[in-house]
Design an enzyme around this catalytic site. Structure first.
Site, PDB file in Angstrom:
ATOM      1  NE  ARG A 134      84.532 -34.832 -12.605  1.00 21.91           N
ATOM      2  CZ  ARG A 134      86.368 -34.849 -12.826  1.00 21.91           C
ATOM      3  NH1 ARG A 134      87.368 -34.167 -13.207  1.00 21.91           N
ATOM      4  NH2 ARG A 134      86.576 -36.650 -12.864  1.00 21.91           N
ATOM      5  CG  ASP A 136      81.768 -25.254 -11.883  1.00 24.11           C
ATOM      6  OD1 ASP A 136      82.439 -25.795 -12.963  1.00 24.11           O
ATOM      7  OD2 ASP A 136      81.104 -24.516 -13.024  1.00 24.11           O
ATOM      8  NE  ARG A 184      78.629 -20.932 -12.463  1.00 24.14           N
ATOM      9  CZ  ARG A 184      78.976 -20.292 -12.224  1.00 24.14           C
ATOM     10  NH1 ARG A 184      79.153 -19.476 -11.444  1.00 24.14           N
ATOM     11  NH2 ARG A 184      80.129 -21.313 -12.251  1.00 24.14           N
TER      12      ARG A 184
END
Length: 283
Positions: free
Chosen positions: A60, A62, A211
Site C-alpha cells: 500500500r 502512501d 523515506r
C-alpha cells in the site's frame, strides 16, 4: 483475506503502474481519490457488475508515491472472467484515468496472494543535488537536495542497516504490527545525468520506512552527520527527531518478487507469522 478462492470465482493477477501525484495513496477512502478506488470503479463499470470486486495489493503506497511494478489481485466470478477476459485490458485502458494503467491481467496460480506471497519489494528513490535544481520534465519524480551529496559516504552509512533488524527507529508505529524487517539491499549510485538513485529492497516495509532511511542517508551525504549515525539510530530503537521523512514524489515502487508457484503456500504462511528477533534482542 484467504489464499483459497471461493467456489465459482477466479483469482486474477493485475500488473499495474501509476503516477501518485494526484492520489491520496493506494487504499480507498471516502471522498478522497485513491488508486484502489479508481481501479475498483473501473472494473465494476467495464464488467457491468452490480457489485465492487475488492483488490488486494502487494504494497500500500502512501499519498504521492509512484509505482512502476505494482501487483494486485482480485477474485472475479468465473462467468464474468470468462465473458470479459479477452477485452478487459483494453476496456480498462479506455475507462481508467491517464495516471493509472493496468499492463497485464493473468489467471493467478493456486495459492497466489498479491500481498502475502511476495518475497520482496524493490523501491527506487531519486534525488539530485544539481545546484540549478531538478529538470522540469522530472520534477514530479526527483527530489532536489540543495547541498552537495557524497554518494560513497551514503553507501558506507547504508551497509550496517542491511539484514534483519527491528526498524522501529525508521517506522511510524502501527498498533499490533511488528517493525522487524529484512533489508536485502540499500545502495546508491549517481547516473550520468547527475541523478542519484537509491535502490531499496526488503521482504516488506513498515510505514514510512523507505523515506525515513533516505532522510537519514541524505544527512550523511551532505555532511551533517557521520556515516556511523544511521546505524546508531537503528540500534537505539526509537524515533530520532533528526531523521526526516523525505517527500514522497521521489519514491517509486519498481518491482515485486514472488516465489515459484509450488512455494506460494509456504510463503503465505511465513509472511503471516509475526516475527521476533533471535534471543529477543532489539536490533
Amino acid at each position: 483475506m484467504s489464499d483459497e478462492v471461493e467456489p465459482g470465482y477466479v483469482r486474477v493477477r493485475l500488473n499495474l503502474s501509476y503516477d501518485g501525484k494526484d492520489f491520496s495513496g493506494w487504499a480507498k477512502q471516502s471522498e478522497r481519490r485513491t488508486v484502489q478506488g479508481e481501479l475498483e470503479d473501473a472494473l465494476r463499470t467495464v464488467t457491468r457488475s452490480g457489485e465492487t470486486y475488492e483488490l488486494t495489493v502487494a504494497g500500500r503506497t502512501d499519498a504521492g508515491v509512484h509505482a512502476r511494478g505494482q501487483v494486485a489481485h482480485v477474485d472475479l466470478p468465473r462467468e464474468v472472467w470468462g465473458e470479459h477476459r479477452g477485452k478487459l485490458l483494453k476496456r480498462l485502458a479506455g475507462r481508467l484515468p491517464k495516471d493509472v494503467r493496468v499492463w497485464a491481467l493473468l489467471e493467478a496460480p493456486s495459492g497466489f496472494n498479491a500481498r502475502f506471497s511476495a518475497v520482496w519489494r524493490r523501491y527506487a528513490y531519486r534525488v539530485t543535488d544539481n545546484p540549478g535544481g531538478v529538470d522540469p520534465l522530472l520534477r514530479g519524480h526527483v527530489l532536489w537536495h540543495d547541498w552537495p551529496l557524497d554518494v560513497d559516504a551514503m553507501n558506507a552509512a547504508a551497509r550496517p542497516l542491511l539484514g534483519e533488524h527491528d526498524f522501529a527507529a525508521y517506522c511510524k508505529r502501527r498498533e499490533g504490527a511488528t517493525t522487524i524487517r529484512t533489508l536485502q539491499e540499500l545502495s546508491l549510485a549517481r547516473g550520468a545525468d547527475g541523478i542519484i538513485t537509491a535502490t531499496v529492497r526488503a521482504d516488506a516495509f513498515c510505514h514510512n520506512m523507505v523515506r525515513s532511511l533516505i532522510g537519514a542517508l541524505l544527512f550523511v551525504g551532505d555532511g551533517h552527520r557521520p556515516p556511523e549515525w544511521p546505524g546508531k539510530v537503528l540500534a537505539a530503537g526509537v524515533r530520532d527527531s533528526a531523521v526526516h521523512v523525505v517527500r514522497p514524489h521521489g519514491l517509486t515502487l519498481e518491482e515485486v518478487g514472488y516465489p515459484a508457484d509450488e512455494l506460494l503456500g509456504a510463503r503465505n504462511k511465513e509472511a503471516r507469522n509475526k516475527r521476533t528477533l533471535p534471543g529477543g534482542g532489539c536490533c
